[in-house]
Design an enzyme around this catalytic site. Structure first.
Site, PDB file in Angstrom:
ATOM      1  CG  ASP A   1       5.080 -23.033 -69.584  1.00 46.01           C
ATOM      2  OD1 ASP A   1       5.115 -22.646 -68.399  1.00 46.01           O
ATOM      3  OD2 ASP A   1       5.658 -22.440 -70.512  1.00 46.01           O
TER       4      ASP A   1
ATOM      5  CE  LYS B   1       6.681 -21.684 -60.964  1.00 46.86           C
ATOM      6  NZ  LYS B   1       6.155 -21.856 -62.333  1.00 46.86           N
TER       7      LYS B   1
ATOM      8  CG  ASP C   1       3.824 -21.326 -64.896  1.00 49.41           C
ATOM      9  OD1 ASP C   1       4.380 -20.542 -64.124  1.00 49.41           O
ATOM     10  OD2 ASP C   1       4.089 -21.405 -66.108  1.00 49.41           O
TER      11      ASP C   1
ATOM     12  CD  GLU D   1       7.514 -17.093 -70.260  1.00 44.69           C
ATOM     13  OE1 GLU D   1       7.963 -16.793 -69.122  1.00 44.69           O
ATOM     14  OE2 GLU D   1       6.903 -18.153 -70.510  1.00 44.69           O
TER      15      GLU D   1
ATOM     16  NE  ARG E   1      14.724 -15.204 -66.685  1.00 42.64           N
ATOM     17  CZ  ARG E   1      13.622 -15.940 -66.503  1.00 42.64           C
ATOM     18  NH1 ARG E   1      12.688 -15.958 -67.435  1.00 42.64           N
ATOM     19  NH2 ARG E   1      13.457 -16.652 -65.403  1.00 42.64           N
TER      20      ARG E   1
ATOM     21  CG  ASP F   1       5.210 -15.461 -67.028  1.00 46.19           C
ATOM     22  OD1 ASP F   1       4.197 -14.820 -66.720  1.00 46.19           O
ATOM     23  OD2 ASP F   1       6.365 -15.094 -66.759  1.00 46.19           O
TER      24      ASP F   1
ATOM     25  CG  ASN G   1       9.893 -22.769 -63.990  1.00 52.54           C
ATOM     26  OD1 ASN G   1       9.512 -23.135 -65.096  1.00 52.54           O
ATOM     27  ND2 ASN G   1       9.398 -21.705 -63.392  1.00 52.54           N
TER      28      ASN G   1
ATOM     29  CB  SER H   1       3.886 -17.151 -61.016  1.00 60.16           C
ATOM     30  OG  SER H   1       4.617 -16.525 -62.038  1.00 60.16           O
ATOM     31  N   GLY H   2       6.971 -18.057 -61.046  1.00 60.33           N
ATOM     32  CA  GLY H   2       8.295 -17.468 -60.965  1.00 60.33           C
ATOM     33  C   GLY H   2       8.295 -16.025 -61.432  1.00 60.33           C
TER      34      GLY H   2
END
Length: 409
Positions: free
Chosen positions: A345, A322, A189, A198, A234, A191, A348, A277-278
């Site tokens: 972490d 993911k 991941d 983030e 967001r 962030d 998600n 990654s998101g």
């Protein structure tokens, strides 16, 4: 003729020639060697040899004691029943599990507590070795579980996970054997894992909506709202942000301590390394180039007339996305997913860590720690290497061989 077992244990300062002197004495008596163990702790050598002798074991003892005296080594010799009655043919039982303990510091009390937990489920400690003294202290413990069943395995994992959740010590338990040493692909991941902070909050700071974005982020990381909804909410707050702000944020990103060491070492070992990654591909592209990553998957922000529209384009890389990306990259490199490691972490990352052969929760929320195979609570990404059986000495030796003069803080 029945052979007599003899166990020889030599201790003293480590120096060249000790093993040679001992085995010269054994050769002169025509013994058969059945087992050898050696360890050096802070310059002190402990060397154990189990042999079988056909006649006059007392003469062998005298020869060994005289030989070791020439190199200033103390020696203890046990003969026959003094060392037990198990036949030599049984040999030494292969360990069933490997336990990794990481702490800063790693205290005697914590090791005592873990040993007690192991004893409660009839897990025997076969061997212990040091794997790290920086940035955390690490030990690797080989274990044998008396009843090696799925139920016993689950009980062992449950007890150790409960212990680790109390804090102060990171614990990883893995099955011994080829599967542990066959990992070939690692996905991170981004962030708060590969990098500090983030990215979306950094972008939000440019338009004064950081508190609102952070609140949504934290709710998603705790698993209170799904990632896709949180991402849409967001990103909508970023509408009107100049496209150039993404490059400004990319310039300020700080890697997590140990990130470069981790990627560099894994690449040396032949791992395929990448990120899922998101976050946003525009910024992650910079990380791919900087770290020499092999693959990446992330979201794309829509830009019209040089400004963000507040929308994501294309397929969203969310929680199930993911895991899907991990499987896709594993297929592309021809690597079974069981030989993949995933590090993350947040909630998600649950599906991705669950899909991988080994899932590592890094400074993670409780929802992720519950499903992970290992959990790290110290802010040093290179601790992942220790979970994979790579020692700090090996890392530093490889760096030195490549001409990297890296100084510890």
């Amino acid at each position: 003729m029945t052979s007599t077992p003899v166990l020889i244990t030599a201790t003293g300062p480590d120096k060249p020639g000790v093993s040679s002197v001992l085995f010269a004495a054994l050769t002169s008596r025509g013994v058969e060697v059945h087992d050898v163990e050696q360890v050096v702790i802070r310059g002190r050598l402990v060397l154990g040899v189990l042999v079988a002798v056909d006649n006059d074991p007392e003469a062998l003892q005298e020869a060994v004691e005289q030989a070791m005296a020439t190199v200033a080594m103390s020696v203890d010799v046990k003969i026959g029943d003094e060392i037990g009655t198990e036949p030599f043919a049984q040999g030494r039982q292969d360990s069933t599990h490997v336990l990794t303990l990481l702490g800063r510091p790693l205290t005697a009390q914590s090791i005592y507590a873990v040993a007690g937990k192991l004893a409660s489920v009839d897990a025997n400690i076969d061997a212990i070795r040091s794997i790290a003294d920086y940035p955390v202290t690490g030990l690797e413990v080989e274990l044998s579980v008396e009843k090696d069943t799925p139920e016993a395995d689950a009980e062992l994992r449950s007890i150790l996970a409960d212990f680790a959740n109390r804090g102060g010590l990171d614990v990883s338990i893995q099955r011994s054997g080829l599967s542990r040493r066959a990992k070939r692909l690692v996905v991170f991941d981004v962030d708060s894992t590969l990098i500090q902070g983030e990215v979306i909050e950094m972008l939000a700071a440019h338009v004064g909506v950081e508190p609102q974005v952070r609140e949504i982020t934290e709710a998603a990381m705790r698993g209170e709202i799904n990632f896709t909804e949180s991402l849409e909410r967001r990103v909508a707050l970023l509408e009107g942000l100049p496209e150039a702000a993404m490059d400004e944020v990319a310039d300020t990103i700080e890697l997590t301590p140990g990130a470069r060491t981790t990627i560099r070492t894994l690449k040396r070992l032949g791992f395929q390394c990448g990120v899922v990654s998101g976050g946003f591909m525009r910024i992650i592209d910079r990380l791919v180039d900087d770290l020499g990553l092999d693959f990446a998957a992330a979201n794309e922000l829509e830009v019209v007339d040089g400004k963000l529209t507040g929308r994501v384009v294309g397929e969203v890389v969310d929680r199930p996305g993911k895991a899907k990306a991990l499987n896709r990259f594993a297929d592309e490199f021809g690597i079974p997913v069981q030989q993949c490691v995933a590090v993350g972490d947040g909630a998600n990352d649950i599906d991705m860590l669950s899909a991988a052969g080994m899932g590592i929760a890094f400074n993670a929320k409780p929802a992720l720690r519950e499903v992970a195979d290992a959990a790290l609570s110290y802010p040093y990404l290179d601790a992942i290497l220790f979970m994979l059986g790579v020692t700090r000495t090996e890392v530093e030796a490889a760096d030195a061989a490549d001409g990297l003069d890296l100084v510890r803080p």
